[in-house]
Enzyme design. Structure first.
Site, PDB file in Angstrom:
ATOM      1  N   ILE B  10       1.864  15.439  61.885  1.00  0.00           N
ATOM      2  CA  ILE B  10       1.026  16.508  61.330  1.00  0.00           C
ATOM      3  C   ILE B  10       0.825  16.309  59.838  1.00  0.00           C
ATOM      4  O   ILE B  10      -0.243  16.561  59.299  1.00  0.00           O
ATOM      5  CB  ILE B  10       1.745  17.877  61.521  1.00  0.00           C
ATOM      6  CG1 ILE B  10       2.054  18.145  62.978  1.00  0.00           C
ATOM      7  CG2 ILE B  10       0.960  18.999  60.865  1.00  0.00           C
ATOM      8  CD1 ILE B  10       0.953  18.758  63.751  1.00  0.00           C
ATOM      9  N   ALA B  71      22.895  17.334  42.707  1.00  0.00           N
ATOM     10  CA  ALA B  71      22.405  16.848  44.003  1.00  0.00           C
ATOM     11  C   ALA B  71      21.047  16.203  43.850  1.00  0.00           C
ATOM     12  O   ALA B  71      20.375  16.391  42.835  1.00  0.00           O
ATOM     13  CB  ALA B  71      22.314  18.011  44.982  1.00  0.00           C
ATOM     14  N   GLU B  91      22.132  14.762  36.011  1.00  0.00           N
ATOM     15  CA  GLU B  91      22.071  16.225  35.918  1.00  0.00           C
ATOM     16  C   GLU B  91      23.136  16.819  35.005  1.00  0.00           C
ATOM     17  O   GLU B  91      22.963  17.921  34.485  1.00  0.00           O
ATOM     18  CB  GLU B  91      22.157  16.852  37.321  1.00  0.00           C
ATOM     19  CG  GLU B  91      20.944  16.487  38.181  1.00  0.00           C
ATOM     20  CD  GLU B  91      20.775  17.336  39.430  1.00  0.00           C
ATOM     21  OE1 GLU B  91      19.704  17.277  40.026  1.00  0.00           O
ATOM     22  OE2 GLU B  91      21.727  18.063  39.812  1.00  0.00           O
ATOM     23  N   GLY B 110      18.169  22.604  64.031  1.00  0.00           N
ATOM     24  CA  GLY B 110      17.185  23.034  65.023  1.00  0.00           C
ATOM     25  C   GLY B 110      15.823  22.394  64.844  1.00  0.00           C
ATOM     26  O   GLY B 110      15.140  22.114  65.836  1.00  0.00           O
ATOM     27  N   GLU B 114      17.343  16.155  58.642  1.00  0.00           N
ATOM     28  CA  GLU B 114      17.951  15.883  57.330  1.00  0.00           C
ATOM     29  C   GLU B 114      19.480  15.951  57.355  1.00  0.00           C
ATOM     30  O   GLU B 114      20.048  16.961  57.745  1.00  0.00           O
ATOM     31  CB  GLU B 114      17.441  16.918  56.315  1.00  0.00           C
ATOM     32  CG  GLU B 114      18.034  16.723  54.934  1.00  0.00           C
ATOM     33  CD  GLU B 114      17.669  17.827  53.954  1.00  0.00           C
ATOM     34  OE1 GLU B 114      17.161  18.882  54.390  1.00  0.00           O
ATOM     35  OE2 GLU B 114      17.913  17.637  52.758  1.00  0.00           O
ATOM     36  N   GLU B 135      11.429  14.433  34.425  1.00  0.00           N
ATOM     37  CA  GLU B 135      10.928  15.284  33.345  1.00  0.00           C
ATOM     38  C   GLU B 135      10.531  16.690  33.826  1.00  0.00           C
ATOM     39  O   GLU B 135      10.517  17.617  33.034  1.00  0.00           O
ATOM     40  CB  GLU B 135       9.764  14.601  32.611  1.00  0.00           C
ATOM     41  CG  GLU B 135       8.554  14.346  33.489  1.00  0.00           C
ATOM     42  CD  GLU B 135       7.349  13.860  32.682  1.00  0.00           C
ATOM     43  OE1 GLU B 135       7.191  14.286  31.535  1.00  0.00           O
ATOM     44  OE2 GLU B 135       6.563  13.066  33.237  1.00  0.00           O
TER      45      GLU B 135
END
Lengths: 177, 177
Positions: B10, B71, B91, B110, B114, B135
């Site tokens: 899709i 993360a 970070e 479900g 990932e 940035e």
């Protein structure tokens, strides 16, 4: 803050809607944001005799079986507690006199707006003629001791976010630390 | 098991791909499955002087600030540990001599494939000239005591799945229970 400049609906599905939005970032740059919109879901931590009720089911996206707390999707505007009690009954044949929210979280805050609500069931009891599952849901109910369930979180056998959070909650609370 | 009969792409986006698949269920019925495919991500639990490094950032899908462990997204085929160390440095300006996997989980089994990998950083140290962030990423680093971070999980101020799991892990391990 990022300001929405434009929003384009890519897919209007049964469970998810997908948008590609254009935003203005704080530094003035324009950027795209891919967003999955979802009505959210509920999960229930139900403990009987020190054992957590879990459901084993096949999950298509990863072609894998998972062990998860009883759970389900919210309809738009649906009461989260009623949904939680219904899913508990449909999936396990058990219900509860009351339920208490123990977590409300975003599984994937970077690209989805889905909230998951996790409840703990109080005074769990067996229902005589329980509600039935959706006919395409093939699930198996297992009851696993809290400490063993926690070990399955640690060793990676249980790997669903809401289930890990519920089990860690039960493990911490059992020890009252 | 559900057998894939047909798969329709899709949306082929930067971060996600969205498919609508037709499957044959175990009971013989045909059904649709909406699937979000994503290369996965990493998060890092980095503790300095009993304090957890967290980043405060704006998350567009819910128009909200979040407190999360450092993360980032994986590129296809990227080494998860190298990605984790890079994101930690970009970070927070910190790095680690080594990292250990503490969780590998599905935030939303479900409808998404990932995987999120969570590492614990060992021997955390300040980098003199750290790598820079993207940035368009506006983040603020905070260091929060383990017990206080856990309280923020309990009271709902911290509501990101990987961050909750990492903090509960730290809280349990600190007490060696």
């Amino acid at each position: 803050m990022e300001k929405k400049i434009d929003s384009h609906l890519i897919y209007d599905g049964k469970i998810i809607k997908v948008y590609k939005d254009t935003v203005k970032c704080e530094n003035g740059n324009e950027a795209f944001r891919e967003v999955v919109r979802h009505h959210g879901g509920v999960g229930v931590l139900a403990i009987i005799d020190n054992k957590i009720l879990l459901v084993k089911q096949y999950r298509y996206p990863n072609a894998t079986d998972t062990l998860e707390i009883p759970a389900g999707k919210l309809e738009l505007g649906e009461d989260t507690k009623l949904c939680a009690l219904r899913e508990l009954e449909e999936e396990t044949g058990y219900s509860a006199k009351s339920i208490t929210q123990i977590a409300k979280f975003l599984p994937t805050p970077g690209y989805s707006d889905e909230w998951l609500y996790v409840y703990e069931a109080n005074d769990v009891f067996k229902v005589e003629n329980p509600l039935n599952c959706d006919e395409d849901e093939e699930i198996e109910v297992v009851a696993i001791d809290i400490d063993k369930a926690y070990q399955k979180v640690v060793n990676g056998e249980i790997f669903d976010s809401k289930t890990m959070i519920a089990i860690m909650h039960a493990y911490i609370n059992k020890r009252k630390i």
